[in-house]
Write an enzyme that holds these catalytic residues in place. Structure first.
Site, PDB file in Angstrom:
ATOM      1  N   ARG A  67      50.419   9.758   4.707  1.00 28.49           N
ATOM      2  CA  ARG A  67      49.053   9.240   4.917  1.00 28.49           C
ATOM      3  C   ARG A  67      48.024  10.251   4.420  1.00 28.49           C
ATOM      4  O   ARG A  67      47.016   9.890   3.806  1.00 28.49           O
ATOM      5  CB  ARG A  67      48.818   8.910   6.398  1.00 28.49           C
ATOM      6  CG  ARG A  67      49.603   7.702   6.892  1.00 28.49           C
ATOM      7  CD  ARG A  67      49.339   7.425   8.350  1.00 28.49           C
ATOM      8  NE  ARG A  67      47.951   7.030   8.578  1.00 28.49           N
ATOM      9  CZ  ARG A  67      47.397   6.952   9.800  1.00 28.49           C
ATOM     10  NH1 ARG A  67      48.121   7.262  10.877  1.00 28.49           N
ATOM     11  NH2 ARG A  67      46.164   6.582   9.937  1.00 28.49           N
ATOM     12  N   VAL A 111      40.806   8.278  10.970  1.00 27.67           N
ATOM     13  CA  VAL A 111      41.164   9.708  10.963  1.00 27.67           C
ATOM     14  C   VAL A 111      41.024  10.291   9.552  1.00 27.67           C
ATOM     15  O   VAL A 111      41.211  11.488   9.358  1.00 27.67           O
ATOM     16  CB  VAL A 111      42.612   9.910  11.490  1.00 27.67           C
ATOM     17  CG1 VAL A 111      42.691   9.524  12.974  1.00 27.67           C
ATOM     18  CG2 VAL A 111      43.638   9.133  10.681  1.00 27.67           C
ATOM     19  N   HIS A 117      39.339   9.090  17.285  1.00 28.32           N
ATOM     20  CA  HIS A 117      40.815   9.127  17.308  1.00 28.32           C
ATOM     21  C   HIS A 117      41.358  10.338  16.563  1.00 28.32           C
ATOM     22  O   HIS A 117      42.503  10.323  16.109  1.00 28.32           O
ATOM     23  CB  HIS A 117      41.382   7.829  16.703  1.00 28.32           C
ATOM     24  CG  HIS A 117      41.052   6.622  17.533  1.00 28.32           C
ATOM     25  ND1 HIS A 117      41.242   5.331  17.098  1.00 28.32           N
ATOM     26  CD2 HIS A 117      40.532   6.506  18.787  1.00 28.32           C
ATOM     27  CE1 HIS A 117      40.855   4.489  18.034  1.00 28.32           C
ATOM     28  NE2 HIS A 117      40.418   5.172  19.074  1.00 28.32           N
TER      29      HIS A 117
HETATM   30  N1  APR Z   1      35.679  -4.440   4.957  1.00 27.00           N
HETATM   31  C1  APR Z   1      35.483  -4.594   6.293  1.00 27.00           C
HETATM   32  N2  APR Z   1      36.471  -4.921   7.157  1.00 27.00           N
HETATM   33  C2  APR Z   1      37.704  -5.102   6.645  1.00 27.00           C
HETATM   34  C3  APR Z   1      37.997  -4.957   5.267  1.00 27.00           C
HETATM   35  C4  APR Z   1      36.925  -4.616   4.418  1.00 27.00           C
HETATM   36  N3  APR Z   1      37.102  -4.475   3.100  1.00 27.00           N
HETATM   37  N4  APR Z   1      39.334  -5.204   5.090  1.00 27.00           N
HETATM   38  C5  APR Z   1      39.847  -5.473   6.307  1.00 27.00           C
HETATM   39  N5  APR Z   1      38.866  -5.433   7.236  1.00 27.00           N
HETATM   40  C6  APR Z   1      38.964  -5.641   8.679  1.00 27.00           C
HETATM   41  C7  APR Z   1      40.091  -6.539   9.129  1.00 27.00           C
HETATM   42  O1  APR Z   1      39.680  -7.904   9.096  1.00 27.00           O
HETATM   43  C8  APR Z   1      40.302  -6.049  10.576  1.00 27.00           C
HETATM   44  O2  APR Z   1      39.444  -6.747  11.459  1.00 27.00           O
HETATM   45  O3  APR Z   1      39.239  -4.381   9.259  1.00 27.00           O
HETATM   46  C9  APR Z   1      39.878  -4.584  10.515  1.00 27.00           C
HETATM   47  C10 APR Z   1      41.027  -3.607  10.607  1.00 27.00           C
HETATM   48  O4  APR Z   1      41.602  -3.745  11.887  1.00 27.00           O
HETATM   49  P1  APR Z   1      42.785  -2.753  12.306  1.00 27.00           P
HETATM   50  O5  APR Z   1      43.750  -2.643  11.184  1.00 27.00           O
HETATM   51  O6  APR Z   1      43.248  -3.178  13.663  1.00 27.00           O
HETATM   52  O7  APR Z   1      42.084  -1.330  12.434  1.00 27.00           O
HETATM   53  P2  APR Z   1      41.170  -0.791  13.594  1.00 27.00           P
HETATM   54  O8  APR Z   1      40.417  -1.871  14.288  1.00 27.00           O
HETATM   55  O9  APR Z   1      40.370   0.314  13.027  1.00 27.00           O
HETATM   56  O10 APR Z   1      42.269  -0.170  14.604  1.00 27.00           O
HETATM   57  C11 APR Z   1      41.773   0.630  15.677  1.00 27.00           C
HETATM   58  O11 APR Z   1      44.040   1.123  16.308  1.00 27.00           O
HETATM   59  O12 APR Z   1      46.161   1.681  15.675  1.00 27.00           O
HETATM   60  C12 APR Z   1      45.007   2.181  16.198  1.00 27.00           C
HETATM   61  O13 APR Z   1      44.270   4.400  16.067  1.00 27.00           O
HETATM   62  C13 APR Z   1      44.433   3.234  15.308  1.00 27.00           C
HETATM   63  O14 APR Z   1      42.094   3.702  14.895  1.00 27.00           O
HETATM   64  C14 APR Z   1      43.063   2.663  14.914  1.00 27.00           C
HETATM   65  C15 APR Z   1      42.770   1.683  16.019  1.00 27.00           C
END
Ligand code: APR
Length: 256
Positions: free
Chosen positions: A73, A105, A121
């Site tokens: 990563r 991160v 985080h």
């Molecule tokens: N622009 C904006 N949003 C986007 C894009 C983009 N280009 N591409 C994807 N997304 C959105 C998706 O629709 C989804 O709602 O980003 C979001 C990503 O969600 P997750 O993958 O769940 O990530 P996140 O919400 O940051 O997770 C929170 O979970 O696993 C833990 O520590 C980890 O910090 C992370 C936390």
């Protein structure tokens, strides 16, 4: 791209706001090529189980697997560039109070020029000793490879313990100072932009409702609907790198 009326409504909220908080998640870095966590087809957790990789138990069980995954990563982030969304936020903060509260991160907000970034985080490159918690500045990061491999973590020069990634694992507490600052910023802002987060991991996911309880307007920027969409005054359905420049790079006359 969201419709013009919603973009104009958000630009007006930005113009009126005395202080703005941006809560960003993995979607903020998606257009830089960094995988998100929960997106069904490409999300990291669809290929690797959090329980196998992002917990203290996983580390105790197989530190080489966990360290190898985080090296992979780190290499991916090193190879990535901040996108137009990161750059738009950094530029916006030059002439208005704007705090970035991120669940990410990676260091893409900082590399775009953002100075006030609160990492809830942890930080991928803030390596520290698992035993004595001393910070370790540099570790060898191999070129990004197809898949993570088992790599023995380096040893702490002070106590000989294993060096771990500086991220918050499931079951661990958030770093106190950034979280306290994020709560204070959420309570005092007029506008919170919620960018690229599914809004399912607490306590970060509770910050938008805290901001709203204290009178802030909430704007969600996400191609998909999320757990936080019903809380938002405006939902801009689009990517961060597409939408944010439209909100902040607008010329003064466009801002009305
Ligand atoms: N622009 C904006 N949003 C986007 C894009 C983009 N280009 N591409 C994807 N997304 C959105 C998706 O629709 C989804 O709602 O980003 C979001 C990503 O969600 P997750 O993958 O769940 O990530 P996140 O919400 O940051 O997770 C929170 O979970 O696993 C833990 O520590 C980890 O910090 C992370 C936390």
């Amino acid at each position: 791209m969201p419709d013009t009326a919603l973009l104009d409504q958000t630009r007006s909220l930005i113009r009126q706001a005395r202080s703005i908080v941006v809560l960003s998640g993995a979607g903020m870095s998606a257009e830089s090529g960094i995988a998100t966590f929960r997106q069904a087809s490409t999300g990291l957790w669809s290929r690797y189980s959090p329980q196998d990789l992002a917990t203290p138990e996983a580390w105790r069980n197989d530190p080489a697997l966990v360290w190898g995954w985080y090296l992979w990563r780190m290499a991916a982030v090193r190879a990535a560039q901040p996108n137009a969304g990161h750059l738009a936020l950094a530029k916006a903060a030059e002439n208005r109070p704007l705090v970035v509260v991120t669940q990410n991160v990676d260091d893409l907000h900082e590399r775009a020029g953002s100075r006030e970034v609160l990492h809830l985080h942890g930080e991928l490159f803030a390596h520290r000793c698992f035993a004595c918690a001393r910070r370790c500045s540099e570790v060898p990061i191999p070129a990004v490879d197809d898949e993570p491999a088992h790599v023995d973590p380096p040893r702490c020069t002070h106590c000989g313990g294993r060096i771990r990634p500086g991220v918050v694992w499931f079951g661990e507490n958030l770093p106190e100072a950034p979280f306290r600052a994020a709560v204070e910023a959420s309570q005092s802002c007029d506008l919170m932009l919620v960018v690229g987060t599914a809004g399912v991991v607490h306590p970060a996911a509770a910050l938008p409702s805290l901001a709203r309880q204290h009178g802030a307007s909430i704007v969600e920027i996400n191609p998909q609907q999320t757990e936080l969409s019903t809380l938002a005054d405006v939902c801009l359905r689009g990517g961060a790198a597409q939408v944010l420049p439209k909100l902040f790079d607008a010329s003064p006359e466009q801002l009305g």
